[in-house]
Design a protein around this motif. Structure first.
Motif, PDB file in Angstrom:
ATOM      1  N   VAL A 131       6.226  -4.896  -5.500  1.00 24.98           N
ATOM      2  CA  VAL A 131       7.067  -4.901  -6.702  1.00 24.98           C
ATOM      3  C   VAL A 131       7.946  -6.156  -6.716  1.00 24.98           C
ATOM      4  CG1 VAL A 131       8.826  -3.431  -5.584  1.00 24.98           C
ATOM      5  CG2 VAL A 131       8.715  -3.556  -8.086  1.00 24.98           C
ATOM      6  N   GLY A 132       8.071  -6.757  -7.906  1.00 22.64           N
ATOM      7  CA  GLY A 132       9.032  -7.832  -8.120  1.00 22.64           C
ATOM      8  C   GLY A 132       8.586  -9.204  -7.658  1.00 22.64           C
ATOM      9  N   LEU A 179       2.166 -11.979   5.511  1.00 25.13           N
ATOM     10  CA  LEU A 179       1.737 -11.415   4.225  1.00 25.13           C
ATOM     11  C   LEU A 179       0.801 -12.395   3.506  1.00 25.13           C
ATOM     12  CD1 LEU A 179       2.515  -8.766   2.885  1.00 25.13           C
ATOM     13  CD2 LEU A 179       4.355  -9.952   1.710  1.00 25.13           C
ATOM     14  N   ALA A 186       0.064  -5.257  -5.206  1.00 21.42           N
ATOM     15  CA  ALA A 186       0.860  -4.117  -5.703  1.00 21.42           C
ATOM     16  C   ALA A 186       2.263  -4.080  -5.095  1.00 21.42           C
ATOM     17  CB  ALA A 186       0.122  -2.806  -5.419  1.00 21.42           C
ATOM     18  N   ASN A 193       6.925  -2.920   2.965  1.00 19.68           N
ATOM     19  CA  ASN A 193       8.191  -3.569   3.283  1.00 19.68           C
ATOM     20  C   ASN A 193       8.858  -2.819   4.431  1.00 19.68           C
ATOM     21  OD1 ASN A 193      10.319  -5.340   3.084  1.00 19.68           O
ATOM     22  ND2 ASN A 193      11.390  -4.127   1.540  1.00 19.68           N
ATOM     23  N   ARG A 194       9.141  -1.501   4.208  1.00 24.53           N
ATOM     24  CA  ARG A 194       9.878  -0.738   5.215  1.00 24.53           C
ATOM     25  C   ARG A 194       9.301   0.651   5.506  1.00 24.53           C
ATOM     26  NH1 ARG A 194      14.992  -2.124   6.409  1.00 24.53           N
ATOM     27  NH2 ARG A 194      15.494   0.064   6.670  1.00 24.53           N
ATOM     28  N   GLU A 235       5.192  -9.210 -12.321  1.00 23.10           N
ATOM     29  CA  GLU A 235       6.274 -10.193 -12.220  1.00 23.10           C
ATOM     30  C   GLU A 235       5.734 -11.567 -11.811  1.00 23.10           C
ATOM     31  OE1 GLU A 235       6.282  -7.187 -10.745  1.00 23.10           O
ATOM     32  OE2 GLU A 235       8.118  -6.096 -11.278  1.00 23.10           O
ATOM     33  N   SER A 266       4.457   8.683 -13.540  1.00 22.61           N
ATOM     34  CA  SER A 266       5.268   8.720 -12.337  1.00 22.61           C
ATOM     35  C   SER A 266       5.069   7.391 -11.610  1.00 22.61           C
ATOM     36  CB  SER A 266       4.808   9.902 -11.476  1.00 22.61           C
ATOM     37  OG  SER A 266       5.276   9.722 -10.181  1.00 22.61           O
ATOM     38  N   MET A 267       6.157   6.613 -11.462  1.00 24.22           N
ATOM     39  CA  MET A 267       6.005   5.230 -10.975  1.00 24.22           C
ATOM     40  C   MET A 267       7.128   4.898 -10.011  1.00 24.22           C
ATOM     41  SD  MET A 267       5.337   3.498 -14.729  1.00 24.22           S
ATOM     42  CE  MET A 267       6.876   4.063 -15.448  1.00 24.22           C
ATOM     43  N   SER A 270       0.819  -1.233   0.000  1.00 21.71           N
ATOM     44  CA  SER A 270       0.000   0.000   0.000  1.00 21.71           C
ATOM     45  C   SER A 270       0.844   1.271   0.000  1.00 21.71           C
ATOM     46  CB  SER A 270      -0.945   0.006   1.203  1.00 21.71           C
ATOM     47  OG  SER A 270      -0.213   0.079   2.411  1.00 21.71           O
ATOM     48  N   THR A 271       2.141   1.164   0.323  1.00 22.88           N
ATOM     49  CA  THR A 271       2.962   2.376   0.394  1.00 22.88           C
ATOM     50  C   THR A 271       3.683   2.679  -0.915  1.00 22.88           C
ATOM     51  OG1 THR A 271       4.785   1.061   1.287  1.00 22.88           O
ATOM     52  CG2 THR A 271       3.334   2.151   2.886  1.00 22.88           C
ATOM     53  N   ARG A 312       6.758  -6.134   6.371  1.00 26.95           N
ATOM     54  CA  ARG A 312       7.544  -7.299   5.978  1.00 26.95           C
ATOM     55  C   ARG A 312       8.924  -7.321   6.664  1.00 26.95           C
ATOM     56  NH1 ARG A 312       9.040 -10.717   1.387  1.00 26.95           N
ATOM     57  NH2 ARG A 312      10.626 -11.883   2.473  1.00 26.95           N
ATOM     58  N   SER A 331       8.894 -10.774  -4.999  1.00 26.03           N
ATOM     59  CA  SER A 331       8.307 -10.887  -3.651  1.00 26.03           C
ATOM     60  C   SER A 331       6.780 -10.919  -3.695  1.00 26.03           C
ATOM     61  CB  SER A 331       8.731  -9.708  -2.778  1.00 26.03           C
ATOM     62  OG  SER A 331      10.114  -9.578  -2.795  1.00 26.03           O
ATOM     63  N   ASP A 354      -2.428  -3.149 -14.646  1.00 26.37           N
ATOM     64  CA  ASP A 354      -1.488  -2.666 -15.657  1.00 26.37           C
ATOM     65  C   ASP A 354      -2.305  -2.030 -16.788  1.00 26.37           C
ATOM     66  OD1 ASP A 354       1.040  -2.281 -16.539  1.00 26.37           O
ATOM     67  OD2 ASP A 354       1.529  -4.397 -16.819  1.00 26.37           O
TER      68      ASP A 354
HETATM   69  P1  NAD Z   1       6.846   0.791  -5.635  1.00 28.23           P
HETATM   70  O1  NAD Z   1       8.292   0.475  -5.518  1.00 28.23           O
HETATM   71  O2  NAD Z   1       6.417   2.204  -5.664  1.00 28.23           O
HETATM   72  O3  NAD Z   1       6.058   0.076  -4.410  1.00 28.23           O
HETATM   73  C1  NAD Z   1       6.281  -1.247  -4.065  1.00 28.23           C
HETATM   74  C2  NAD Z   1       5.483  -1.651  -2.828  1.00 28.23           C
HETATM   75  O4  NAD Z   1       5.847  -2.988  -2.479  1.00 28.23           O
HETATM   76  C3  NAD Z   1       5.771  -0.800  -1.582  1.00 28.23           C
HETATM   77  O5  NAD Z   1       4.609  -0.714  -0.789  1.00 28.23           O
HETATM   78  C4  NAD Z   1       6.835  -1.618  -0.831  1.00 28.23           C
HETATM   79  O6  NAD Z   1       6.859  -1.374   0.560  1.00 28.23           O
HETATM   80  C5  NAD Z   1       6.395  -3.036  -1.145  1.00 28.23           C
HETATM   81  N1  NAD Z   1       7.512  -3.995  -1.163  1.00 28.23           N
HETATM   82  C6  NAD Z   1       8.693  -3.840  -1.797  1.00 28.23           C
HETATM   83  N2  NAD Z   1       9.478  -4.915  -1.607  1.00 28.23           N
HETATM   84  C7  NAD Z   1       8.764  -5.778  -0.834  1.00 28.23           C
HETATM   85  C8  NAD Z   1       9.029  -7.046  -0.278  1.00 28.23           C
HETATM   86  N3  NAD Z   1      10.194  -7.683  -0.483  1.00 28.23           N
HETATM   87  N4  NAD Z   1       8.057  -7.643   0.455  1.00 28.23           N
HETATM   88  C9  NAD Z   1       6.891  -7.027   0.680  1.00 28.23           C
HETATM   89  N5  NAD Z   1       6.575  -5.818   0.184  1.00 28.23           N
HETATM   90  C10 NAD Z   1       7.506  -5.201  -0.557  1.00 28.23           C
HETATM   91  O7  NAD Z   1       6.314   0.008  -6.911  1.00 28.23           O
HETATM   92  P2  NAD Z   1       5.088   0.388  -7.891  1.00 28.23           P
HETATM   93  O8  NAD Z   1       5.567   1.305  -8.946  1.00 28.23           O
HETATM   94  O9  NAD Z   1       3.889   0.728  -7.093  1.00 28.23           O
HETATM   95  O10 NAD Z   1       4.871  -1.003  -8.615  1.00 28.23           O
HETATM   96  C11 NAD Z   1       4.245  -2.100  -7.964  1.00 28.23           C
HETATM   97  C12 NAD Z   1       3.910  -3.158  -9.006  1.00 28.23           C
HETATM   98  O11 NAD Z   1       2.967  -2.605  -9.913  1.00 28.23           O
HETATM   99  C13 NAD Z   1       5.102  -3.598  -9.861  1.00 28.23           C
HETATM  100  O12 NAD Z   1       4.999  -4.947 -10.141  1.00 28.23           O
HETATM  101  C14 NAD Z   1       4.933  -2.776 -11.143  1.00 28.23           C
HETATM  102  O13 NAD Z   1       5.488  -3.418 -12.270  1.00 28.23           O
HETATM  103  C15 NAD Z   1       3.428  -2.707 -11.242  1.00 28.23           C
HETATM  104  N6  NAD Z   1       2.908  -1.552 -12.013  1.00 28.23           N
HETATM  105  C16 NAD Z   1       3.178  -0.292 -11.580  1.00 28.23           C
HETATM  106  C17 NAD Z   1       2.699   0.804 -12.294  1.00 28.23           C
HETATM  107  C18 NAD Z   1       2.940   2.219 -11.810  1.00 28.23           C
HETATM  108  O14 NAD Z   1       2.439   3.162 -12.431  1.00 28.23           O
HETATM  109  N7  NAD Z   1       3.669   2.438 -10.728  1.00 28.23           N
HETATM  110  C19 NAD Z   1       1.966   0.589 -13.471  1.00 28.23           C
HETATM  111  C20 NAD Z   1       1.705  -0.712 -13.887  1.00 28.23           C
HETATM  112  C21 NAD Z   1       2.178  -1.778 -13.142  1.00 28.23           C
END
Ligand code: NAD
Ligand code: MG
Length: 390
Positions: free
Chosen positions: A105-106, A88, A103, A42-43, A129, A206-207, A15-16, A63, A108, A153
């Motif tokens: 990333v990666g 989680l 939501a 995560n942090r 991912e 902005s991502m 959510s962050t 996490r 995880s 997406d």
């Molecule tokens: P971000 O880095 O802004 O946020 C990631 C979130 O995941 C944070 O809340 C973080 O605390 C949490 N997190 C990170 N590592 C973690 C771990 N090891 N365990 C648990 N939680 C963890 O990323 P984002 O841009 O919001 O993207 C999130 C996902 O959405 C990605 O897979 C990205 O490809 C996809 N996505 C993002 C956008 C965008 O506009 N930002 C658009 C389409 C798809």
């Protein structure tokens, strides 16, 4: 969701982050339609605490264990506070959820996404991912537990919108649009000198950092090609990519009669998020509208695979199948982190991925345990390749 209950209860994993924050903005503007059950980070405990105060969830998961302890020390939140991977998963699989927003990333995000789908709940999926590395397993799980993925997406969300009322058998091809990223017009000879801040500065969206770098290398589009394959059951040759720098058309579907449907809108992720949250219905939101009269032109051209080898590597990994997408994803995550950490230059990202893909033997139909093993192995091999570069 098309839920008979009036209020939809949902949890947001991550959510962050950029998507998590925008999901909460959509919820805020949904006039009581959604109730937040669990939030996770995560942090980022400070932002999480602000979200707790505003949305009053039942509980949160932090996490990272050190940040969990820090949160307990710093804040007196009158809610359940958990830590760790298992927590989680439990939140993702909670029977109280009507919907889970994935939501993180990666890699995880893989396990909690699977846990949510295996609990029979629908998932609004941003974590592409997970479907890239475990597409086959996830597809089987959604069938077995009668759960559904609604992609956040923007491209896949656009395709879903184009497919409303259509039969999948009548799809000739899908056309994923790509902005082209910040280096669309940069001479590749200069890729070696690209600064981290330049790569993070996406022209349209902005991502989060990881997806911003993926957009700059076009790996993001490569991951989306694989995502489209699994979400819409399409063969590789039916998934095309077109560069569309204006980012107004978010993707298109061409049908067997030559007709093309496109979904248009401002480049604002809250629109696909709101569609995913309310699917299959729509709800009124006051997000910005586009004024088509002010847009002089919409342009389209083919991507340059030589200049952006990551896109080609992703198409190849999808064609090979088996464990190749797992290797593609893990080596990319390591390479992106290495670039963000100043350990490699931008132009070396595809070289890291190519090395790992050539080095690791392919495994057909990997199990979840094998996915974990291949992911870990790829990370180690890519790290050592990077260490040898320096
Ligand atoms: P971000 O880095 O802004 O946020 C990631 C979130 O995941 C944070 O809340 C973080 O605390 C949490 N997190 C990170 N590592 C973690 C771990 N090891 N365990 C648990 N939680 C963890 O990323 P984002 O841009 O919001 O993207 C999130 C996902 O959405 C990605 O897979 C990205 O490809 C996809 N996505 C993002 C956008 C965008 O506009 N930002 C658009 C389409 C798809
Ligand atoms: Mg996208």
């Amino acid at each position: 969701m098309n839920n008979s209950r009036e209020v939809v209860k949902l949890s947001i994993l991550g959510s962050t982050g950029s998507i998590g924050i925008q999901t909460l903005q959509v919820i805020e503007q949904s006039r009581g339609k959604f109730e937040v059950l669990y939030l996770t980070t995560n942090r980022n405990i400070d932002l999480l605490y602000q979200q707790v105060q505003k949305f009053a969830p039942k509980g949160v998961v932090i996490r990272d264990y050190d940040m969990f302890k820090e949160f307990k020390k710093k804040y007196n939140a009158n809610i359940k506070v958990f830590s760790g991977e298992d927590a989680l998963d439990e939140v993702a699989a909670s029977s109280e959820n009507d919907l889970v927003v994935s939501a993180i990333v990666g890699f995880s995000g893989v396990k909690p996404t699977i846990s949510a789908l295996a609990s029979g709940k629908n998932v609004a999926l941003a974590n592409k991912e997970s479907i890239v590395v475990a597409g086959e397993i996830i597809t089987e799980i959604t069938r077995k537990y009668n759960s559904k993925i609604i992609s956040i997406d923007s491209e896949h969300n656009a395709i879903l919108q184009c497919l409303v009322g259509e039969n999948l058998d009548t799809v000739e091809e899908v056309i994923l649009t790509a902005s082209g990223g910040p280096f669309l017009n940069t001479d590749p000879k200069n890729f070696e000198h690209i600064q981290i801040q330049e790569a993070l500065a996406h022209p349209r969206w902005s991502m989060g950092k990881k997806i911003s770098i993926d957009s700059a290398t076009l790996m993001n589009k490569g991951l989306e090609v694989i995502e489209a394959h699994w979400l819409f059951n399409l063969e590789t040759d039916k998934i095309k990519v077109l560069i569309h720098p204006e980012s107004i058309i978010h993707s298109m579907v061409q049908f067997i009669d030559g007709s093309i449907k496109a979904q248009l809108g401002p480049p604002d992720m809250r629109i696909p998020i709101s569609f995913a949250l309310n699917y299959p219905n729509r709800f009124k939101y006051d997000f910005p509208r586009i004024n088509l009269a002010k847009i002089e032109k919409l342009s389209f051209f083919e991507p340059n695979h030589n200049k952006f080898p990551c896109l080609r590597l992703a198409y190849d990994a999808l064609a090979v199948g088996g464990s190749a997408p797992i290797v593609l994803n893990a080596s990319n995550e390591i390479a992106v982190n290495a670039f963000l950490g100043g350990k490699i230059t931008f132009d070396k990202i595809p070289a890291c991925i190519e090395f790992a893909l050539n080095k690791i033997n392919n495994k057909a139909k990997p199990s979840l345990e094998e996915i974990y093993y291949i992911d870990k192995l790829t990370r180690e091999i890519t790290e050592s390749f990077i260490n040898n570069l320096n």
